[in-house]
Design an enzyme around this catalytic site. Sequence first.
Site, PDB file in Angstrom:
ATOM      1  N   SER A 252      -2.618  17.606 -23.770  1.00  0.00           N
ATOM      2  CA  SER A 252      -2.583  17.959 -22.357  1.00  0.00           C
ATOM      3  C   SER A 252      -1.149  18.157 -21.913  1.00  0.00           C
ATOM      4  CB  SER A 252      -3.263  16.831 -21.573  1.00  0.00           C
ATOM      5  OG  SER A 252      -2.596  16.609 -20.366  1.00  0.00           O
ATOM      6  N   LYS A 253      -0.984  19.102 -20.989  1.00  0.00           N
ATOM      7  CA  LYS A 253       0.357  19.369 -20.465  1.00  0.00           C
ATOM      8  C   LYS A 253       0.905  18.154 -19.737  1.00  0.00           C
ATOM      9  CE  LYS A 253      -1.251  23.920 -19.938  1.00  0.00           C
ATOM     10  NZ  LYS A 253      -1.586  25.131 -19.340  1.00  0.00           N
ATOM     11  N   ARG A 254      -0.014  17.285 -19.298  1.00  0.00           N
ATOM     12  CA  ARG A 254       0.425  16.127 -18.521  1.00  0.00           C
ATOM     13  C   ARG A 254       0.856  14.961 -19.404  1.00  0.00           C
ATOM     14  NH1 ARG A 254      -2.926  18.750 -15.230  1.00  0.00           N
ATOM     15  NH2 ARG A 254      -4.717  18.259 -16.523  1.00  0.00           N
TER      16      ARG A 254
END
Length: 473
Positions: A252-254
Amino acid sequence: MKVRTRFAPSPTGYMHIGNLRSALFAYLTAKSMDGEFILRIEDTDQERKVEGAVDFICQTLNLVGLKPDEGVGAGGMYGPYYQSERLAIYQKYAEELVEKGDAYYCFCDEERLNKLREIANARKVPFTYDGHCANIPLEEARRRVANGEKYVIRQKMPKEGVTSYVDTVYGEIKVENATLEDQILIKSDGFPTYNFANVIDDHLMKISHVNRGNEYLSSTPKYLLLYKSFGWESPIYIHQPLVIKADRTKISKRNKDDNLMDLINRGFLPEAIINYLALLGWSPKENKEIFTLKELEEAFDIKRISNAPGCYDIKKLEWFNAHYIKNMEDEKYLSWIKSYLTYDVTDKTEDWVNKLLLTYKGHISHGVQINDVVKNFFTDEYNLSDECIELLESDEIVPLVIEKFISEIEQITDWNTDNIKLAVDNVKNSLNVKGKLLYMPLRIKASGYMHGPELDACIYLLGKEKTLNNLRK
Ligand code: GLU
């Protein structure tokens, strides 16, 4: 044939390592065959678009050395390279298909489609459009379009036969045409679907090899039917395996270990990231792990892309990064690592700071980690780990070793590593201790850590006074 590949991200946010791996494989596919690498922005989903994402994608590609030869940011003969600027092109080709009888205007409204969905749900079968508008005479359909009725354009799938192709990675893929849905090509807002735009763009941009995630493997036959309708030659397909995470969480980009900028900001080197990502789903012919981008361009071979998922492990990336840090030129390393050092060094000499940072060059896996490993040089107090305490209490000789070392250190008048080494030797010979029971207690007491660079170098950098203070604690 000129090899041309493309990276075709949707601008939906920051890049994660999975996105970068896609870009890298497309880049290497092109460069390994003397080809061109193109950047196309797939921004037809206006709702998911994120402000600034395109700039970010361009910056990231530049930063890691995957410079597009053509496309957004680079220009070229086959633009525009933003899909949102190509709407008229898609419309024209969709209408050509309608004319040929391979696509049709569909006027079914949400209400009707919802009813079909409910029925499918109740029957526990996947929803597929029932072809309701396929037989509306073209004249009538055109009249309704001219009258301003809302419509989409759907692809008319053949009712029989099989469509197949050979994927470079997954081999032969076959689909019964009767199972294919009359998919939407142009949506009611005039935007194309991915399913249509990818075909038009890959053809018009003369893409020879399509690298993309394997989630498109089974929809590719639908795209091949479009190529066939237009009478176009289809590209070579290279569907790539997923990147999964060693800890089984989702990429995930997060997540800070997955987000590219986060990694760079923490002091992971672009060269190390690229080197590692190349090996996620591809293996070189020779038994070798360390590759520069240039070397990858030469060694890469699309036939050696694996169909098994690539397993991303931050620990392995740290290993690669540590290797690249260790092999950096000293001068380059110093200016790089200083940007991560957060301690106040105004009362230290530059020589001392440089020596300290160089001493720890081989002991960090990423830039910000320097602050952990040199912490005790900047603070008076340190906390020992349980492991350290256990070692200090493990043998009765330990206090004697430390006591003797204190007296040896006290006698040093000329503070240098040779004399420090001599002091250690004197402890060794007078108490007849060696190995773990000699070095570990001294290192732990002096530096606060069980492991680290050469003992004499550490002690030298700590200085006589601080060393004695620490030893007496
Ligand atoms: N825009 C698509 C995506 O981000 C690209 C797929 C492709 O490379 O064709 O998943």
